[in-house]
Design a protein around this motif. Structure first.
Motif, PDB file in Angstrom:
ATOM      1  N   UNK A   1      82.627  65.175  23.424  1.00 57.61           N
ATOM      2  CA  UNK A   1      81.544  66.079  23.048  1.00 57.61           C
ATOM      3  C   UNK A   1      82.091  67.174  22.124  1.00 57.61           C
ATOM      4  N   UNK A   2      81.181  67.787  21.383  1.00 58.60           N
ATOM      5  CA  UNK A   2      81.561  68.940  20.559  1.00 58.60           C
ATOM      6  C   UNK A   2      82.246  69.987  21.432  1.00 58.60           C
ATOM      7  N   UNK A   3      81.704  70.188  22.620  1.00 63.51           N
ATOM      8  CA  UNK A   3      82.257  71.197  23.520  1.00 63.51           C
ATOM      9  C   UNK A   3      83.702  70.858  23.896  1.00 63.51           C
ATOM     10  N   UNK A   4      83.966  69.582  24.183  1.00 66.28           N
ATOM     11  CA  UNK A   4      85.336  69.204  24.547  1.00 66.28           C
ATOM     12  C   UNK A   4      86.294  69.455  23.387  1.00 66.28           C
ATOM     13  N   UNK A   5      85.875  69.125  22.176  1.00 63.22           N
ATOM     14  CA  UNK A   5      86.748  69.355  21.031  1.00 63.22           C
ATOM     15  C   UNK A   5      86.938  70.863  20.819  1.00 63.22           C
ATOM     16  N   UNK A   6      85.876  71.620  21.048  1.00 61.44           N
ATOM     17  CA  UNK A   6      85.981  73.074  20.913  1.00 61.44           C
ATOM     18  C   UNK A   6      86.998  73.641  21.900  1.00 61.44           C
ATOM     19  N   UNK A   7      86.976  73.148  23.144  1.00 53.65           N
ATOM     20  CA  UNK A   7      87.931  73.621  24.147  1.00 53.65           C
ATOM     21  C   UNK A   7      89.347  73.213  23.755  1.00 53.65           C
ATOM     22  N   UNK A   8      89.484  72.008  23.200  1.00 54.83           N
ATOM     23  CA  UNK A   8      90.786  71.533  22.741  1.00 54.83           C
ATOM     24  C   UNK A   8      91.304  72.478  21.643  1.00 54.83           C
ATOM     25  N   UNK A   9      90.452  72.789  20.683  1.00 59.90           N
ATOM     26  CA  UNK A   9      90.856  73.723  19.620  1.00 59.90           C
ATOM     27  C   UNK A   9      91.228  75.080  20.221  1.00 59.90           C
ATOM     28  N   UNK A  10      90.454  75.529  21.201  1.00 61.03           N
ATOM     29  CA  UNK A  10      90.721  76.836  21.821  1.00 61.03           C
ATOM     30  C   UNK A  10      92.105  76.848  22.464  1.00 61.03           C
ATOM     31  N   UNK A  11      92.421  75.768  23.180  1.00 61.10           N
ATOM     32  CA  UNK A  11      93.731  75.710  23.829  1.00 61.10           C
ATOM     33  C   UNK A  11      94.853  75.690  22.785  1.00 61.10           C
TER      34      UNK A  11
ATOM     35  N   UNK B   1      78.018  71.821  21.651  1.00 62.97           N
ATOM     36  CA  UNK B   1      77.217  71.385  22.781  1.00 62.97           C
ATOM     37  C   UNK B   1      77.661  70.064  23.356  1.00 62.97           C
ATOM     38  N   UNK B   2      76.718  69.393  24.012  1.00 62.41           N
ATOM     39  CA  UNK B   2      77.032  68.189  24.774  1.00 62.41           C
ATOM     40  C   UNK B   2      76.900  66.935  23.908  1.00 62.41           C
ATOM     41  N   UNK B   3      76.628  67.120  22.617  1.00 60.96           N
ATOM     42  CA  UNK B   3      76.469  65.965  21.738  1.00 60.96           C
ATOM     43  C   UNK B   3      77.806  65.223  21.620  1.00 60.96           C
TER      44      UNK B   3
ATOM     45  N   UNK C   1      80.860  57.561  15.346  1.00 58.62           N
ATOM     46  CA  UNK C   1      81.621  57.107  14.181  1.00 58.62           C
ATOM     47  C   UNK C   1      80.864  57.399  12.893  1.00 58.62           C
ATOM     48  N   UNK C   2      81.628  57.536  11.813  1.00 60.65           N
ATOM     49  CA  UNK C   2      81.065  57.773  10.482  1.00 60.65           C
ATOM     50  C   UNK C   2      80.243  59.063  10.420  1.00 60.65           C
ATOM     51  N   UNK C   3      80.663  60.054  11.193  1.00 59.57           N
ATOM     52  CA  UNK C   3      79.951  61.332  11.190  1.00 59.57           C
ATOM     53  C   UNK C   3      80.814  62.417  10.556  1.00 59.57           C
ATOM     54  N   UNK C   4      80.120  63.355   9.925  1.00 62.62           N
ATOM     55  CA  UNK C   4      80.789  64.519   9.352  1.00 62.62           C
ATOM     56  C   UNK C   4      80.967  65.547  10.467  1.00 62.62           C
ATOM     57  N   UNK C   5      82.212  65.996  10.686  1.00 63.12           N
ATOM     58  CA  UNK C   5      82.498  66.970  11.749  1.00 63.12           C
ATOM     59  C   UNK C   5      83.059  68.235  11.109  1.00 63.12           C
ATOM     60  N   UNK C   6      82.388  69.352  11.372  1.00 61.50           N
ATOM     61  CA  UNK C   6      82.802  70.653  10.836  1.00 61.50           C
ATOM     62  C   UNK C   6      83.500  71.439  11.943  1.00 61.50           C
ATOM     63  N   UNK C   7      84.701  71.941  11.660  1.00 60.78           N
ATOM     64  CA  UNK C   7      85.430  72.770  12.631  1.00 60.78           C
ATOM     65  C   UNK C   7      85.780  74.100  11.974  1.00 60.78           C
TER      66      UNK C   7
END
Lengths: 364, 364
Positions: free
Chosen positions: B170-180, B209-211, B215-221
């Protein structure tokens, strides 16, 4: 589920009861409490204007509008574009209002600018309007606080059992470890992770530093975060080896004192009694001058909020008040200790939300 | 090394030059900038009062005094005990002052209480007194910004090379990963970690969020933190697979636009030119209506501070101004992209502090 329409209607009633013409809230927790929307602490103004006789208006920076969950039955959302003065919009929404309540944490820059446009305003604090309402947590709010408390209990259990390494690491390293665990346990935000060893712990808000934790030292950890919008906050201490007789004795005093504070949290008792009860115990044991702060603070969407457990606060405790009970003993230049749980006052008596052990583990 | 005496003397000169009688700063970054001491955002007031003709006074809650590094040649520290009204102390320190500058982020509750005691005050913003001084970063400050930028560059490199898993989380999981990772890279604080995928990225400040990322998606960080008191802030995008022709084309426009913004950051040029240059590129490519925010914000001890790269800001860039250059294109309901680096204006031309690649990796 949080019901924005219901909370805003109650806020409008509070305005009338307190003879206040308008409420303006911005960053801080009044806004998510009333609308479900949390403003980012930005130089771009977000402001909710509530008046008794019209639909509340939420002014948000245009690019934040997609983040606002719309509740048209509860409030109107107005996005402002970057070529507009948002303070002017708030001033317009306050036309005819004179006595205005301002959110505690709104940035002063916006209030300074508002006063330039409306020097005639008579200001009061938002807590005078909606404070009593926010202090009483409903069942969903207590459940959220309990979940956050359980999360930090699990970290405290690891601290107390020696799973979290201490000796040879700096306070800062242990603080970062606690911070990562706070996130890993499900909080969306770390609020603080105080780690203070030996004489550093004599400063109640010590900032974790480069001091390397040694053996046979008293280590104080006070940490918490925000989970689903509600805060956790716990303090536990451990000894990295063997505690001195003095420290063991002081800890038993502190533990008795903290229990006395929890036991005093009876619906109808004044908040100051929760401060006095542990202070009496610590005074009688001869450590009184080393207990240098109030016993506790309210907790909810904010880490510290009303009601405060402090001498002079005669507000009677009500069912749903949630707060910390955290006496401490701080001997300058030597050591410091604190023991903290979150407690909710209920008609069935005080309910602790932290349930991890309260002794002083000697980790070998 | 930060020299409190020097900075406070300059602040006193600024008071005289601007015909302001006193400066009051509290939470926010003016206080650590001037004194080296950062106030915790607490209901207990911390306030520094600076007047041109006397020693600056720092009022702090008694239990915070041990955290203040004393600089008696620069300012006097006064701890207040919990039975005192600290706002009254500030009001006393302002005796005889009329025109008073207030720190931007001081909590409004204290200003409301101060105005109850001193309704005659004429208020201005602290930025009008010390803003120009704070905007110009000295060599130590630029070095701190560069170190923080290098730390997030390392995380962005891992994002761009596929080391950070995306698909299925999820976006949230990646966000937490970035935070760590932000903490692990040496920041003391995570300021934000926006992760927005596909149409969610069309909201520039999307809350992760929980999205589940497909695959083949644009991800903004877009992420950053505070390291040794100074902020990082970077935005990179990747595609989880193959980018559409439209997205590839828009990215090349965005990359050219961002380069134009950096190139415009010449000492002497008005800030608004840094906004206009990328906007021209995006306009000419036909995406203009999807670039919905200013191009950048100053950065230093605050994530967002003066000077702002926005239409209407005619302040000329000076050597030492540090700011983001971050154009974006946001197509509602479809996708959003942004590219952001921190740049310092210098007499030798614009200097980028972020140096990780700026293409759009297609991660397979």
């Amino acid at each position: 589920m949080m019901d924005a329409a219901h909370r805003l209607q109650r806020a409008q009633q509070c305005l009338m009861e307190n003879e206040v013409d308008a409420l303006v809230v911005s960053v801080g927790r009044d806004l998510p409490y009333l609308t479900g929307y949390e403003a980012m602490p930005l130089e771009r103004l977000t402001a909710l204007v509530v008046r008794a006789d019209r639909t509340p208006q939420l002014f948000v920076p245009g690019l934040e509008v997609p983040r606002v969950e719309q509740h048209p039955e509860a409030f109107e959302t107005i996005g402002w574009s970057e070529d507009i003065d948002p303070v002017g919009l708030v001033a317009e929404a306050l036309a005819g209002a004179h006595r205005v309540a301002i959110g505690d944490q709104m940035w002063s820059r916006f209030l300074v600018e508002l006063l330039h446009q409306r020097p005639d305003l008579s200001l009061v604090r938002s807590t005078e309007v909606i404070g009593a309402m926010r202090m009483i947590k409903d069942d969903d709010e207590v459940a959220a606080l309990a979940a956050a408390s359980a999360a930090v209990d699990r970290i405290a259990a690891d601290l107390r059992s020696g799973v979290i390494p201490l000796v040879g690491r700096t306070e800062h390293q242990v603080s970062m470890d606690l911070s990562e665990r706070i996130l890993a346990e499900g909080h969306e935000r770390v609020n603080f992770a105080i780690v203070a060893t030996a004489d550093n712990a004599a400063s109640p808000h010590h900032h974790p530093g480069s001091r390397i934790i040694g053996e046979n030292e008293l280590v104080l950890c006070d940490f918490g975060g925000t989970m689903d919008g509600y805060c956790s906050d716990i303090t536990r201490c451990v000894v990295t080896g063997t505690a001195s007789a003095e420290i063991r004795e002081a800890w038993e005093v502190l533990r008795t004192a903290q229990q006395a504070g929890v036991d005093a949290a009876i619906v109808g008792a004044p908040c100051e009694e929760v401060d006095r009860a542990p202070r009496r115990v610590i005074d009688e044991a001869g450590w009184g001058r080393y207990f240098v702060h109030r016993t506790g603070h309210g907790i909810g969407m904010e880490e510290h909020e009303d009601p405060y457990m402090v001498e002079g606060n005669q507000r009677p405790l009500e069912h749903g008040h949630a707060f910390s009970v955290e006496p401490g003993i701080y001997v300058p230049g030597q050591w410091g200790m604190r023991l903290e749980d979150i407690v909710v006052a209920t008609v069935d008596g005080p309910r602790r939300l932290n349930n991890v052990g309260r002794d002083l583990p000697e980790l070998q």
